[in-house]
Design an enzyme around this catalytic site. Structure first.
Site, short mmCIF file in Angstrom:
data_model
loop_
_atom_site.label_atom_id
_atom_site.label_comp_id
_atom_site.label_asym_id
_atom_site.label_seq_id
_atom_site.Cartn_x
_atom_site.Cartn_y
_atom_site.Cartn_z
N CYS A 117 9.69 -19.75 -8.73
CA CYS A 117 8.97 -18.95 -9.74
C CYS A 117 9.54 -17.54 -9.91
O CYS A 117 9.16 -16.83 -10.84
CB CYS A 117 7.48 -18.88 -9.41
SG CYS A 117 6.76 -20.49 -9.20
N HIS A 254 4.52 -12.51 -12.33
CA HIS A 254 4.52 -13.97 -12.47
C HIS A 254 3.08 -14.42 -12.70
O HIS A 254 2.18 -14.09 -11.93
CB HIS A 254 5.10 -14.61 -11.20
CG HIS A 254 4.86 -16.07 -11.10
ND1 HIS A 254 4.95 -16.92 -12.18
CD2 HIS A 254 4.53 -16.85 -10.03
CE1 HIS A 254 4.69 -18.15 -11.80
NE2 HIS A 254 4.42 -18.15 -10.50
N ASN A 284 0.40 -22.03 -14.88
CA ASN A 284 1.53 -21.48 -14.13
C ASN A 284 2.78 -22.25 -14.55
O ASN A 284 2.93 -23.43 -14.25
CB ASN A 284 1.25 -21.67 -12.63
CG ASN A 284 2.39 -21.18 -11.75
OD1 ASN A 284 3.51 -21.00 -12.22
ND2 ASN A 284 2.12 -20.99 -10.48
O1 UT7 Z 1 3.80 -20.12 -8.64
C1 UT7 Z 1 4.06 -20.21 -7.27
C2 UT7 Z 1 3.19 -19.36 -6.49
N1 UT7 Z 1 1.90 -19.97 -6.35
C3 UT7 Z 1 0.81 -19.26 -6.27
O2 UT7 Z 1 0.89 -18.07 -6.40
C4 UT7 Z 1 -0.52 -19.94 -5.99
C5 UT7 Z 1 -1.40 -19.06 -5.20
N2 UT7 Z 1 -2.67 -19.63 -4.84
C6 UT7 Z 1 -3.69 -19.85 -5.69
O3 UT7 Z 1 -3.58 -19.63 -6.86
C7 UT7 Z 1 -5.01 -20.31 -5.11
O4 UT7 Z 1 -4.91 -20.35 -3.70
C8 UT7 Z 1 -5.50 -21.70 -5.62
C9 UT7 Z 1 -5.95 -21.59 -7.06
C10 UT7 Z 1 -4.37 -22.72 -5.50
C11 UT7 Z 1 -6.70 -22.16 -4.81
O5 UT7 Z 1 -7.74 -21.21 -4.88
P1 UT7 Z 1 -8.45 -20.70 -3.55
O6 UT7 Z 1 -9.48 -19.74 -3.98
O7 UT7 Z 1 -7.37 -20.21 -2.63
O8 UT7 Z 1 -9.15 -22.02 -3.00
P2 UT7 Z 1 -8.93 -22.76 -1.59
O9 UT7 Z 1 -7.67 -23.54 -1.60
O10 UT7 Z 1 -9.19 -21.81 -0.48
O11 UT7 Z 1 -10.15 -23.78 -1.64
C12 UT7 Z 1 -11.52 -23.35 -1.66
C13 UT7 Z 1 -12.43 -24.54 -1.89
C14 UT7 Z 1 -12.12 -25.72 -0.97
O12 UT7 Z 1 -13.33 -26.36 -0.66
P3 UT7 Z 1 -14.08 -26.09 0.75
O13 UT7 Z 1 -13.09 -26.49 1.79
O14 UT7 Z 1 -14.38 -24.62 0.76
O15 UT7 Z 1 -15.28 -26.96 0.65
C15 UT7 Z 1 -11.30 -26.66 -1.82
O16 UT7 Z 1 -11.39 -27.99 -1.42
O17 UT7 Z 1 -12.22 -25.03 -3.23
C16 UT7 Z 1 -11.93 -26.45 -3.19
N3 UT7 Z 1 -11.03 -26.75 -4.29
C17 UT7 Z 1 -11.46 -27.11 -5.50
N4 UT7 Z 1 -12.70 -27.31 -5.99
C18 UT7 Z 1 -12.80 -27.67 -7.29
C19 UT7 Z 1 -9.69 -26.68 -4.31
N5 UT7 Z 1 -9.22 -27.02 -5.52
C20 UT7 Z 1 -10.30 -27.29 -6.29
C21 UT7 Z 1 -10.47 -27.68 -7.62
N6 UT7 Z 1 -11.73 -27.85 -8.08
N7 UT7 Z 1 -9.44 -27.86 -8.46
#
Ligand code: UT7
Length: 334
Positions: A117, A254, A284
């Protein structure tokens, strides 16, 4: 960072995104997610998805055609075609060679770079260096991705994020009015395991990785790394350019996640209102997200010639690169 006066200017830009939209409501039908969750955690509403017969090269050709049309440019005499992509049609020949053939460019080097990216900011840094050193005089630089083809649509934490698109910029020798003020590139290979797609090898540091050939991301880890890394690196760029945050008209990070961008703005003292993003309606798009944000900025009448921009890319590798530039594309009477 070495202080060298740039002799290169970004003279034109063209972009292209596929027609097919993938909305949050569409994703609700594919995985266990909701429009609310996606908007709240990422700010995304839609992404564009390449058709089955559209590849990185196809999107790139259209972005170049748009650049040529909008800026009345001739690309037949470029002396380097540089392409940033993580999803080329083939491992080889490169997308750059496909562009050379398509546009019948006679005398040119052609190569793809992969900085994930951060590809767009890496590529600009490289193109400026090659022109400023005198090795090249006209570089066609294209960022293009078909991430939908390597996205695992059973993994709700990643499949909600990614979209497809392409952007082309022309960088030409111009000693009178150069675009580039300062730039740097960096990497943190120890974080490679947090964002990968396996190929010939399926192990890293002796650990087994997913062999599915789809993209795998530990979003939390990448989020923490980027929001920690960018603010201090942006400060370093400003220091080198002897500028203050208020001297920057537009911050163009980005477009990975709107919440992440808000956090980076807060930590680095940039007002969020002064950012250009593409994440809301494009998702993204990896290496394409920054030029798509520039195009949106132009279309909305925000980005104008004379503006000072701070662009910062980051992603798989882990890689990061930032630049401060003066926006000064050719005026074609629009
Ligand atoms: O381009 C390359 C660089 N990439 C990035 O910069 C990505 C950076 N990271 C992110 O954008 C975020 O970390 C994400 C959007 C990928 C995830 O968001 P988050 O706030 O970090 O969520 P998380 O992974 O900590 O998950 C929190 C909760 C989890 O549930 P529990 O364990 O708390 O019950 C996940 O299972 O959200 C759940 N979850 C979802 N729920 C509904 C994860 N994905 C989803 C979803 N819909 N799509």
């Amino acid at each position: 960072m070495i202080d060298i006066l740039s002799k290169a200017r970004i003279t034109a830009i063209g972009t292209y995104v596929p027609e097919k939209k993938l909305t949050n409501n569409d994703l609700e039908k594919i995985v266990d997610t909701s429009d609310d969750w996606i908007v709240q955690r990422t700010g995304m509403k839609e992404r564009r998805i390449a058709a089955e017969n559209e590849f990185a090269s196809t999107l790139a050709f259209k972005a170049i055609e748009n650049l040529v049309k909008q800026y009345e440019k001739d690309v037949s005499d470029v002396d380097l075609i540089l392409v940033a992509t993580t999803t080329p049609d083939y491992a080889f020949p490169t997308v750059a060679c496909q562009i050379q053939e398509k546009f019948k460019i006679k005398q040119t080097g052609a190569m793809d770079i992969n900085a994930a990216c951060a590809g767009f900011t890496y590529g600009l840094h490289i193109a400026n260096g090659l022109i400023t050193s005198g090795l090249h005089r006209k570089v066609l630089f294209v960022a293009t991705e078909t991430l939908s083809k390597v996205t695992d649509y059973t993994d709700r934490t990643t499949c909600i994020l990614f979209g497809d698109g392409a952007a082309a910029v022309l960088i030409e020798k111009d000693e009178e009015n150069p675009s580039f003020i300062v730039s740097h590139m960096g990497s943190n290979g120890d974080g490679g395991k947090h964002l990968y797609r396996t190929n010939l090898s399926t192990t890293m540091d002796g650990q087994m990785l997913s062999a599915s050939e789809k993209m795998v991301q530990n979003g939390r880890e990448v989020y923490k790394w980027a929001t920690r890394t960018l603010p201090s690196n942006m400060k370093e760029l400003l220091l080198q350019a002897e500028l203050q945050p208020e001297d920057i008209n537009w911050f163009v990070p980005h477009s990975a996640n709107l919440r992440m961008i808000e956090s980076i703005c807060e930590k680095s003292g940039f007002p969020f209102e002064k950012t250009l993003t593409s994440v809301e309606f494009m998702g993204n798009t990896s290496t394409v997200s920054i030029p798509l944000a520039l195009q949106i900025g132009i279309n909305e009448g925000k980005l104008r010639n004379g503006d000072t921009l701070l662009m910062y890319g980051f992603g798989g590798g882990l890689t990061h690169a930032g630049l401060i530039i003066k926006w000064s594309v050719d005026d074609v009477g629009r």
